[in-house]
Design a protein around this motif. Structure first.
Motif: not given
Length: 435
Positions: A341-358
């Protein structure tokens, strides 16, 4: 600007009761404009978006009285239509996306409406065409002042008609429905949204004297009436909060009971989290999540990677995809999260990647999450909440991480979750609000 300082790695335990549903509240509050009689609404959440809408209604002349911790009465017998032309109204309405739903009731009862371009989450393009095309089909005349970004609508003499909505928009359906309940003749809305919150609105309007059939389906029939009466209404528990608490319990290895969830209204939400490997038990009208050291994401029957995507009801709600994504980071297995539905809602994943998420962000709509099975815990960092749902997802990540995190711009979280820090601290979390 306020922040949360979050100590991670703590197990939570206890019972928590979900707040009243934010998305339902915004529709129901606007519906009080349809009658001059008193309307009582129970289980109203104390959150920014809802409070702003209540303030806006009061500024319009609606008599508002708080009669309990979560209960209000509203009486719209002296609405000041001149207020709609003031800069104060336009400024306050533009700060709240839910304010667009005052248009349907205003057109139905008073034949006129004004609205500046609504705000809300910055999660991508959220067009209003469905609302306005529906109003036009009912006979309203639409004008947009591009310089001031003001919508003006003349809705005198609305007449019932058949319409096929271009998308099953929840707010669009609600807005058109509220305009149609007092239009002359019969209105048929096909491809209507049928979420539980929309069903709740239909039930409330019928109690007020409206004639709506097809409730719960995507085909609504409305026979226009001349007048609506007062009523009393209780909001559903917030399904997004319920899903958030399920994800939180899994991520933090916590034992949590979510009370009074109205299970029959949750659709496939519990089953979707079960497919993430999360154990949960339905006990009466409660959901019990035991403490889990590990949870494993299912695959499809042919062994291919599980995809979880949003869809119109009874499909999976887009508001919980952020929770699914963060919960998957510590699961065993891989999942593709598809936010259509929304094209910008996943852009927060960069913070999770910084926390060590794959996580691999495939494009603005899709992210592949490779679960770490807790072998590599997330680490605490400083981050900023971009929207309501991403903000709570980051809070869940911070609660599960090693060390301390700081989440800035928590006003976004406060827009959708009441007393979230106090309620989670009561379960054993360590969240400090910093102003």
């Amino acid at each position: 600007m306020s922040s949360f300082r979050v100590k991670g790695g703590l197990k939570l335990k206890g019972e928590i009761t979900p707040q009243g549903a934010k998305n339902e509240a915004l529709q129901i509050l606007c519906a009080v404009l349809l009658t001059e009689e008193k309307v009582t609404i129970n289980k109203i959440p104390n959150i920014r978006d809802v409070n702003k809408l209540i303030e806006l209604l009061a500024d319009m002349g609606v008599k508002v009285e708080k009669v309990g911790p979560e209960s209000y009465t509203f009486q719209a017998d002296e609405v000041d239509l001149n207020y709609l032309d003031t800069q104060d109204f336009l400024k306050k309405a533009s700060a709240l996306r839910g304010s667009v739903m005052i248009l349907g009731p205003l057109l139905a009862r008073f034949g006129t409406g004004r609205l500046s371009k609504p705000g809300g989450d910055k999660i991508g393009r959220r067009r209003l065409d469905t609302h306005f095309v529906g109003f036009q089909k009912l006979g309203a005349k639409f004008e947009y002042d591009s310089k001031q970004e003001i919508y003006k609508i003349d809705g005198t003499n609305l007449k019932g008609t058949y319409m096929l909505l271009d998308e099953a928009s929840v707010t669009g359906t609600a807005n058109i429905l509220m305009a149609a309940v007092m239009a002359e003749g019969q209105t048929t809305i096909y491809n209507a949204a049928c979420e539980p919150y929309l069903q709740q609105l239909c039930d409330m309007l019928n109690r007020m004297g409206a004639k709506i059939t097809g409730v719960g389906s995507n085909l609504l029939n409305i026979e226009g009436v001349e007048k609506l009466n007062g009523t009393e209404h209780t909001l559903l528990p917030d399904m997004i909060e319920i899903g958030s608490f399920i994800g939180l319990a899994a991520m933090t290895k916590s034992e949590i009971t979510i009370k009074n969830v109205q299970v029959e209204k949750l659709g496939i939400i519990p089953e979707t989290f079960r497919r993430m490997g999360i154990k949960l038990e339905i006990k009466g009208d409660d959901i019990y999540i035991p403490s889990q050291e590990h949870y494993e994401i299912e695959t499809f029957i042919d062994g291919s990677i599980l995809t979880i995507a949003d869809a119109i009801w009874p499909g999976f709600t887009p508001d919980l995809l952020s929770i699914v994504l963060v919960t998957a980071t510590q699961a065993k297995g891989t999942v593709l999260v598809h936010q259509k539905m929304f094209e910008s809602r996943l852009f927060f994943v960069d913070k999770l990647i910084d926390m060590g998420a794959q996580i691999i962000l495939c494009d603005p709509h899709r992210a592949t999450v490779i679960g770490l099975d807790r072998k590599y815990p997330l680490r605490g960092i400083r981050m900023t909440s971009p929207d309501i749902r991403a903000g709570v997802s980051l809070l869940i990540a911070a609660l599960s991480a090693e060390g301390t995190s700081v989440i800035d711009n928590i006003e976004q979280i406060d827009r959708g979750y009441q007393y979230i820090d106090q309620r989670l601290n009561a379960l054993g979390a360590d969240i400090v609000r910093i102003d």
